[in-house]
Structure formats: C-alpha cells, structure tokens
Scaffold this motif. Structure first.
Motif, mmCIF file in Angstrom:
data_model
loop_
_atom_site.group_PDB
_atom_site.id
_atom_site.type_symbol
_atom_site.label_atom_id
_atom_site.label_comp_id
_atom_site.label_asym_id
_atom_site.label_seq_id
_atom_site.Cartn_x
_atom_site.Cartn_y
_atom_site.Cartn_z
ATOM 1 N N MET A 76 0.829 -1.195 0.000
ATOM 2 C CA MET A 76 0.000 0.000 0.000
ATOM 3 C C MET A 76 0.872 1.258 0.000
ATOM 4 O O MET A 76 0.880 2.029 0.952
ATOM 5 N N VAL A 77 1.605 1.455 -1.092
ATOM 6 C CA VAL A 77 2.560 2.554 -1.161
ATOM 7 C C VAL A 77 2.118 3.697 -2.068
ATOM 8 O O VAL A 77 2.701 4.769 -2.010
ATOM 9 N N GLY A 78 1.108 3.485 -2.889
ATOM 10 C CA GLY A 78 0.617 4.573 -3.733
ATOM 11 C C GLY A 78 1.554 4.915 -4.871
ATOM 12 O O GLY A 78 2.220 4.071 -5.437
ATOM 13 N N SER A 79 1.641 6.191 -5.166
ATOM 14 C CA SER A 79 2.406 6.675 -6.316
ATOM 15 C C SER A 79 3.902 6.692 -6.035
ATOM 16 O O SER A 79 4.338 6.642 -4.888
ATOM 17 N N ASP A 80 4.674 6.838 -7.099
ATOM 18 C CA ASP A 80 6.137 6.904 -6.993
ATOM 19 C C ASP A 80 6.566 7.999 -6.029
ATOM 20 O O ASP A 80 6.018 9.101 -6.033
ATOM 21 N N GLY A 81 7.558 7.681 -5.219
ATOM 22 C CA GLY A 81 8.115 8.652 -4.304
ATOM 23 C C GLY A 81 7.447 8.691 -2.946
ATOM 24 O O GLY A 81 7.920 9.360 -2.039
ATOM 25 N N TRP A 82 6.344 7.983 -2.757
ATOM 26 C CA TRP A 82 5.642 7.953 -1.478
ATOM 27 C C TRP A 82 6.037 6.705 -0.701
ATOM 28 O O TRP A 82 6.237 5.644 -1.278
ATOM 29 N N THR A 83 6.142 6.831 0.602
ATOM 30 C CA THR A 83 6.405 5.689 1.474
ATOM 31 C C THR A 83 5.392 5.700 2.605
ATOM 32 O O THR A 83 4.877 6.748 2.999
ATOM 33 N N ILE A 84 5.114 4.524 3.121
ATOM 34 C CA ILE A 84 4.221 4.404 4.267
ATOM 35 C C ILE A 84 5.101 4.221 5.489
ATOM 36 O O ILE A 84 5.959 3.348 5.519
ATOM 37 N N ASP A 85 4.960 5.105 6.470
ATOM 38 C CA ASP A 85 5.853 5.007 7.622
ATOM 39 C C ASP A 85 5.162 4.498 8.882
ATOM 40 O O ASP A 85 5.829 4.050 9.804
ATOM 41 N N THR A 86 3.829 4.555 8.940
ATOM 42 C CA THR A 86 3.113 4.055 10.108
ATOM 43 C C THR A 86 1.897 3.263 9.649
ATOM 44 O O THR A 86 1.146 3.734 8.794
ATOM 45 N N ILE A 87 1.740 2.072 10.208
ATOM 46 C CA ILE A 87 0.556 1.258 9.944
ATOM 47 C C ILE A 87 0.054 0.744 11.283
ATOM 48 O O ILE A 87 0.807 0.150 12.054
ATOM 49 N N SER A 88 -1.222 0.960 11.527
ATOM 50 C CA SER A 88 -1.881 0.423 12.708
ATOM 51 C C SER A 88 -3.212 -0.154 12.257
ATOM 52 O O SER A 88 -4.005 0.561 11.634
ATOM 53 N N VAL A 89 -3.449 -1.444 12.521
ATOM 54 C CA VAL A 89 -4.678 -2.095 12.074
ATOM 55 C C VAL A 89 -5.233 -2.957 13.205
ATOM 56 O O VAL A 89 -4.553 -3.865 13.692
#
Length: 155
Positions: free
Chosen positions: A40-53
């Motif tokens: 679940m990173v989306g478009s180029d250049g984006w990063t996911i830094d926090t995930i809580s589920v």
C-alpha cells in the motif's frame, strides 16, 4: 489485470481488479499490517511510515504516508463488517491534515479461476468529494499499490 474505475451516479466509484491469488490471501493482504506495508505505497516517491490495524468490527486503522517535497497525509478508518476471505466494509477518511468527508467502502473478494476478482464500491457523501478524489489521480495511486499487492500475494 489493471484497475478499472467506474463512476456511478454522483457519489460512487466502483473499482475492479483481478489478482493472481486466492480470495483468502487477497483479503488477508487488506488487514495484515506486515503485508499492507509491502503493497500500500501509492504513487512513486511515497512511502508508508506508520501502519496500525485493529481488524475487528469497530476496530480502527491508520496509515501515515510521506512523499516528495516533505508532503504527508494519513488515512484513518473504522471496520464496520468483516467476513473473512469474502468481504470488508469500512469507513475511511484522508487527513491532509484536515479530514475529508467519510468514504464508505465495501470490498468484495470473489474467486475467479485460480485468482480473485476484487470489487470495491466507494460511496462518498457528495459529487464534490468524488471529483476531488478523481482529480487527485486515485486510479494511478491505487493501481501502483495493487500491482504491489499482486506481487506480494502471488509470489
């Protein structure tokens, strides 16, 4: 196997995509933080830094993203219904940092051949909110993520 978006009425977006993995795996990829981090990173250049589920009815989730030029946003939501391997119903909002109106999302995972047909129906509160999402280029970001999901669950 690319994402297809269909606009229905003034407030709905229906997204469909085929995955090479079984419905149980594609479903799990939507609720397991370790798998979510892979795709679940989306478009180029984006990063996911926090995930809580907290994948239970009434449980909440949060995804925080960082992008180019120090841009950031978050997605938060609440699970309304979970039918393991088959269906997820949740409400989500994006924070830019102000929240968007709630987006009610039903995602269904149907067996199709040796894979899964995922149908996601997004119901937005009004035409303006749907236009805002479409203008943001959600199709490109979603397809980039879903290509990663396909690789994560079929590999």
């Amino acid at each position: 196997m690319t994402l297809e978006l269909t606009l229905v009425g003034d407030t709905q977006i229906i997204a469909t995509r085929h995955f090479a993995a079984l419905p149980s795996l594609v479903y799990r990829a939507h609720i397991d933080p370790q798998i979510i981090r892979k795709w679940m990173v989306g478009s180029d250049g984006w990063t996911i830094d926090t995930i809580s589920v907290d994948a239970r009815v009434g449980g909440e989730f949060t995804y925080r993203y960082n992008g180019p030029d120090n841009d950031s946003f978050a997605i938060t939501g609440t699970f309304m219904e979970l039918d393991p391997g088959r269906r997820i119903l949740h409400v989500e909002r994006m924070l830019f940092p102000d929240p968007t109106p709630d987006n009610r999302i039903e995602t269904v995972f149907d067996a199709q051949g040796s894979g899964t047909l995922m149908t996601m129906t997004m119901t937005l509160p009004d035409a303006e909110t749907r236009k805002m999402l479409m203008d943001m280029g959600i199709q490109t970001g979603m397809e980039g993520s879903y290509a990663g999901l396909d690789a994560a669950v079929s590999g």
